[in-house]
Write an enzyme that holds these catalytic residues in place. Structure first.
Site, short mmCIF file in Angstrom:
data_model
loop_
_atom_site.label_atom_id
_atom_site.label_comp_id
_atom_site.label_asym_id
_atom_site.label_seq_id
_atom_site.Cartn_x
_atom_site.Cartn_y
_atom_site.Cartn_z
N GLU A 96 0.83 -1.21 0.00
CA GLU A 96 0.00 0.00 0.00
C GLU A 96 0.86 1.26 0.00
O GLU A 96 0.53 2.25 -0.66
CB GLU A 96 -0.95 -0.01 1.20
CG GLU A 96 -1.90 -1.19 1.26
CD GLU A 96 -2.74 -1.36 0.01
OE1 GLU A 96 -3.04 -0.35 -0.66
OE2 GLU A 96 -3.09 -2.51 -0.33
N ASP B 7 3.23 -4.76 -5.84
CA ASP B 7 3.67 -6.06 -5.32
C ASP B 7 5.20 -6.14 -5.31
O ASP B 7 5.81 -6.53 -4.31
CB ASP B 7 3.12 -7.19 -6.19
CG ASP B 7 1.70 -7.58 -5.82
OD1 ASP B 7 1.26 -7.22 -4.71
OD2 ASP B 7 1.04 -8.24 -6.64
#
Length: 615
Positions: A455, A517
């Site tokens: 995030e 990711d």
């Protein structure tokens, strides 16, 4: 000692493993959500809830169990649409939470002034994607569904404005034209595309037709207020649609909007599964409905059970450690001072909300529940709509996420908001399966740490880059630094495209998630290394060091492994999601002895170098 060339989790999900579909595996995050869902369902169906708010939920539940096919409220709404001015009907539907020709939400303004304003959102298609409208069989299924809907509403809702063929034709025409201007998934995530605004008076000059917008939104806005909108093409299309379409055709689409809103609660549910990819079942509908309408109550119940002060403090410290590592990396890199300043300020101003977000509704106005389920839903929708409308013109609060409903702490979904530069880690994810204060930190960094870092790195992915430290849109880095950074991000995307057998469309849909990711995995691992105080080089790691650090990757794969990937997930398929980021992390090669002959090897020139050691 010989080290394996792949991750130590039986390689079930490895794209280079021919046996990857031989065994089933369980996704930890899905397991957590499944467990929470079971507990909430049990609570909702319990007969012994004795608090005032809970009793309202029980009355609502019982009205759902006994919902009629011939609801009086639907017959009244249908009659209103048939006999009233179209614009009045659209406003009535909007005020009662029913999307028709547009949806309305309240959102932070992306430029000055930093206040809440209404956002006009283009309608959601009936089929899963705009590409389905080029598929003959998909269109046949949609026509059949619209036909079934017509039969139902004429029988039970007393609809009689149009014959069946005209109803189908009018709805299909709107849906087909809408598909041409609907945003792609990539566009839906691009701040440049979806954040547009005009002052209210300027918006009316450009888009109003026959007082459509002024009669619907005029009572909520002053002339100097702003209107935000996500799709310029759709507004232009709607302007022409309102000019050139008969009122009866518009009314047919308004009635169909009622079906889209409430059909899931009727016998039409069995036909919904003909037009969606993921089957919808009664259990999903039941729990989603209570999450939507009584989430504020269920969240309080959930927090009472699962709030963990110590884990929140641990994750908060992890967050600041990651921010510090990230900031120091960019301060030391070879970017210009201008770029370093922009990045540093953005990282400094990055905030986190952990546990539950802080927006609170005025529960004194929460409606009483009656015996008619559909009337209850309309009362609830009207309550939430007017609660959000009250925020227009007020100053942005970065710790508010669910002003339009949703984002409750029992939903397993971390989130980054680029416009406010704040991320949200809900209580549901702060689970013993992702974080334990009794185990080695390396496991926590491989699990909850990678979720948190993912995030964080959304703030610097291809879309996050477009929002500056002052939260304005339009990257302000030095142009050469910006181009260099983007060229590095493209390495991640090119790798992803290769793993998808060059399915570029599939890769673009997951683009920002793949970037986050990869960079999130790097950030979490390297932040942990800064605590572990070891430099990863092939010649200075003992066997014990390697075994210890391999636990990070074991934890990463255990958190995200899942063969049965959700077709509607924005992320890459799990077997790619787990493995692709590893190929960009040099330390992974050192720890597992990965060499050029191995299928999970990526040439050093093709690896992303963001967050790598600076020479």
């Amino acid at each position: 000692m010989t080290y394996r060339s792949c991750i130590p989790q039986n390689d079930l999900e490895c794209y280079y493993n021919p046996n990857k579909t031989k065994y089933k595996s369980t996704n930890i995050l899905s397991s957590i959500q499944h467990k929470i869902d079971k507990e909430l369902t049990a609570y909702i169906t319990d007969k012994t809830i004795d608090d005032t708010f809970g009793n309202r939920m029980i009355v609502f539940r019982d009205s759902f169990y006994d919902k009629p096919k011939n609801s009086k409220i639907f017959r009244q709404i249908i009659h209103m649409i048939e006999t009233s001015n179209c614009w009045y009907s659209v406003k009535f539907l909007m005020d009662n939470g029913i999307s028709s020709l547009f949806s309305l939400g309240i959102t932070p303004h992306h430029t000055y002034p930093k206040k809440y304003y209404p956002m006009i959102i283009s309608p959601i298609l009936s089929l899963e994607s705009k590409n389905d409208y080029q598929d003959y069989l998909a269109l046949v299924r949609l026509k059949n569904f619209i036909g079934y809907s017509y039969d139902y509403i004429t029988k039970y809702w007393n609809y009689k404005l149009s014959n069946k063929q005209n109803f189908i034709n009018d709805v299909m025409e709107m849906e087909s034209q809408l598909s041409l201007v609907t945003l792609t998934i990539e566009q839906q995530n691009n701040p440049f595309v979806i954040y547009n605004s005009l002052k209210w008076r300027e918006f009316l000059e450009k888009y109003d037709v026959d007082n459509f917008w002024s009669s619907i939104l005029g009572s909520y806005l002053k002339k100097e207020d702003y209107v935000i909108f996500d799709n310029i093409q759709y507004l232009s299309y709607l302007r022409e649609y309102l000019k050139n379409t008969s009122k009866n055709s518009i009314k047919n689409y308004l009635v169909y909007s009622l079906v889209k809103k409430f059909g899931l609660y009727t016998d039409l549910l069995e036909f919904y599964n003909d037009i969606v990819i993921e089957s919808i079942n009664h259990d999903q509908i039941f729990l989603n409905m209570f999450s939507q309408y009584f989430g504020i109550y269920l969240e309080t119940v959930f927090e009472t059970r699962y709030h963990d002060k110590d884990k929140k403090e641990y994750i908060t410290k992890m967050f600041y450690d990651m921010k510090l590592y990230l900031r120091n990396y960019f301060i030391e890199c070879k970017f210009t001072d201008k770029t370093k300043r922009e990045i540093s300020l953005k990282i400094d101003n990055l905030h986190m909300v952990i546990g539950r977000q802080n927006y609170q509704y005025d529960l004194e106005n929460f409606p009483l529940m009656g015996n008619d389920f559909y009337e209850n839903v309309l009362n609830l929708e009207r309550y939430y709509f007017h609660e959000s409308i009250k925020l227009i013109g007020s100053t942005i609060n970065k710790e508010w996420f669910s002003i339009n409903g949703g984002m409750y702490s029992f939903e397993v979904n971390a989130y980054y908001d680029p416009i406010c530069n704040v991320l949200y880690i809900p209580t549901s994810i702060i689970n013993d399966m992702t974080i334990s204060l009794e185990r080695d930190d390396v496991y926590n960094y491989g699990s909850i740490g990678t979720i948190l870092a993912h995030e964080i790195m959304h703030s610097l992915d291809n879309f996050g880059l477009q929002v500056n430290c002052d939260l304005s849109i339009g990257n302000k880095w030095d142009i050469s630094d910006y181009k260099f950074y983007l060229s590095d991000l493209r390495k991640i995307i090119q790798h992803r495209i290769k793993l998808s057998n060059y399915d570029i469309a599939s890769s673009i849909d997951a683009l920002s998630e793949d970037i986050s990711d990869t960079l999130g995995l790097k950030l979490s691992f390297k932040t942990y290394l800064s605590k572990f105080n070891k430099k990863i080089e092939p010649d200075n790691l003992s066997t014990n060091d390697k075994i210890h650090l391999q636990k990070f990757f074991y934890s990463w794969t255990e958190t995200f492994k899942n063969i049965n990937n959700n077709n509607q997930d924005d992320h890459s398929p799990s077997y790619i999601r787990i493995n692709a980021p590893l190929a960009h992390l040099d330390e992974f090669y050192y720890l597992y002895g990965v060499e050029s002959q191995h299928l999970n090897y990526l040439d050093p020139q093709l690896r992303s170098r963001i967050l790598d050691k600076i020479n």
